[in-house]
Design an enzyme around this catalytic site. Structure first.
Site, mmCIF file in Angstrom:
data_model
loop_
_atom_site.group_PDB
_atom_site.id
_atom_site.type_symbol
_atom_site.label_atom_id
_atom_site.label_comp_id
_atom_site.label_asym_id
_atom_site.label_seq_id
_atom_site.Cartn_x
_atom_site.Cartn_y
_atom_site.Cartn_z
ATOM 1 N N GLU A 62 -16.248 5.292 5.516
ATOM 2 C CA GLU A 62 -15.492 4.706 6.713
ATOM 3 C C GLU A 62 -15.403 5.742 7.740
ATOM 4 O O GLU A 62 -16.271 6.929 7.657
ATOM 5 C CB GLU A 62 -13.926 4.536 6.122
ATOM 6 N N LYS A 119 -2.828 6.799 1.166
ATOM 7 C CA LYS A 119 -2.716 7.152 2.598
ATOM 8 C C LYS A 119 -1.785 8.430 2.698
ATOM 9 O O LYS A 119 -0.374 8.094 2.949
ATOM 10 C CB LYS A 119 -1.984 5.829 3.408
ATOM 11 N N ARG A 164 0.768 -1.317 -0.087
ATOM 12 C CA ARG A 164 -0.024 0.156 0.062
ATOM 13 C C ARG A 164 0.890 1.238 0.049
ATOM 14 O O ARG A 164 0.712 2.074 -0.800
ATOM 15 C CB ARG A 164 -0.986 0.002 1.224
HETATM 16 N N1 PMP Z 1 -9.492 4.484 7.071
HETATM 17 C C1 PMP Z 1 -8.564 5.392 7.525
HETATM 18 C C2 PMP Z 1 -9.008 6.637 6.732
HETATM 19 C C3 PMP Z 1 -7.209 5.318 8.102
HETATM 20 O O1 PMP Z 1 -6.571 6.407 8.371
HETATM 21 C C4 PMP Z 1 -6.952 3.852 8.407
HETATM 22 C C5 PMP Z 1 -5.841 3.708 9.085
HETATM 23 N N2 PMP Z 1 -5.806 4.144 10.598
HETATM 24 C C6 PMP Z 1 -7.963 2.874 8.369
HETATM 25 C C7 PMP Z 1 -9.391 3.104 7.556
HETATM 26 C C8 PMP Z 1 -7.473 1.280 8.786
HETATM 27 O O2 PMP Z 1 -6.619 0.823 7.924
HETATM 28 P P1 PMP Z 1 -5.757 -0.334 8.376
HETATM 29 O O3 PMP Z 1 -6.418 -1.398 8.820
HETATM 30 O O4 PMP Z 1 -4.675 -0.532 7.223
HETATM 31 O O5 PMP Z 1 -4.857 0.538 9.448
#
Ligand code: PMP
Length: 287
Positions: free
Chosen positions: A184, A151, A52
């Site tokens: 989300e 990200k 990622r």
């Molecule tokens: N959505 C957002 C906006 C995030 O910043 C994150 C990570 N903290 C997630 C979802 C969850 O992703 P991950 O399981 O890869 O940490």
């Protein structure tokens, strides 16, 4: 012993771990990052996180001056230097030092650093009793403006929603997208349960493709729990029987109240509990 931070390949004391005020990561949020966990001395889902990171880099046309293997070794070295077997890892790549204009080509070289530290996203009791959340009025960034799949170092969109949550006296906010569909949370992905089926918004709803989300989808498959990506509206949240959030920092956290309304019975749901247990087992045994 002072905490050590990995900066462009070298371990330095936390007090010496500094970036320039001319770094475009700071001036423009021009950079990317990963939040990763180490459990029992092992990096959790390293390939997914590094993939990622490199995908985010490609999307914003940033060349990471290290290989995935070098970064992986860097993470291991940093955790070891700080005597951590269980910790949170923040891996950041910035565009590097530039001038006071946007042109990324005028930045010298991208800079990478790795912090290992402890983290507690939510109070411990919410994992047993469940958490209250709200839906935010601020919507997720339009995916064609800045893809949530990157990200990036600019989290203002999430921070504005987080402020709404804090103002409402809850720790997290659910964000809808430009179409009014559930996307989300500010730092977590969201799942609901309806008639025994686990449902989560698809990546095309403008979300980050969470690594924890992916693990939960896999665990559902392994446990023969029906699980699907589906378009969800606020109405679906209000009629859900269960709800939980997933993220590297948060892990799997049950949600028992949305916008002041109890989710289902208002207690942590049975499928949520099963998945929390399965997630803990997966962390322990990797299966
Ligand atoms: N959505 C957002 C906006 C995030 O910043 C994150 C990570 N903290 C997630 C979802 C969850 O992703 P991950 O399981 O890869 O940490």
């Amino acid at each position: 012993m002072p905490l050590k931070v990995w900066m462009d390949g070298k371990l330095v004391d936390k007090s010496d771990a500094k970036v320039s005020v001319y770094d475009h990561g700071l001036l423009y949020g021009d950079g990317i990052f990963e939040g990763i966990r180490i459990y029992h001395g092992r990096i959790f889902e390293p390939d997914a996180h590094l993939q990622r990171l490199f995908d985010s880099a490609k999307s914003i046309r940033l060349t990471i001056p290290f290989t995935a293997d070098q970064l992986r070794t860097g993470i291991e070295e940093t955790a070891k230097a700080n005597n951590f077997t269980d910790c949170y890892v923040r891996l950041v790549v910035t565009r590097g030092v530039g001038y006071l204009g946007l042109n990324p080509n005028k930045c010298s070289t991208p800079s990478a650093f790795i912090i290992t530290d402890t983290i507690e996203m939510y109070p411990k009791e919410v994992y047993e009793k469940g958490m209250a959340v709200i839906t935010a009025s601020v919507i997720r960034n339009h995916p064609n403006a800045m893809s949530s799949r990157v990200k990036s170092l600019n989290y203002l969109n999430s921070i504005l929603a987080k402020i709404e949550a804090i103002d409402a006296g809850v720790p997290e906010a659910i964000m809808l997208n430009h179409l009014g569909n559930v996307a989300e949370c500010t730092a977590d992905n969201i799942f609901i349960v309806r008639e025994g089926e686990v449902l989560t918004p698809a990546v095309t709803e403008g979300i980050l493709e969470g690594v924890t989300r992916q693990v939960i989808l896999k665990l559902c498959k392994n446990l023969n729990i029906p699980c699907n990506e589906k378009t969800l509206q606020r109405h679906d949240l209000y009629i859900a029987q269960e709800c939980f959030l997933t993220g590297t920092g948060a892990e799997v956290v049950p949600v028992t109240k949305i916008d002041g309304r109890p989710v289902g019975s208002g207690q942590v749901g049975s499928l949520t509990r099963r998945l929390i247990d399965a997630f803990r087992r997966y962390i322990r045994e990797g299966a």
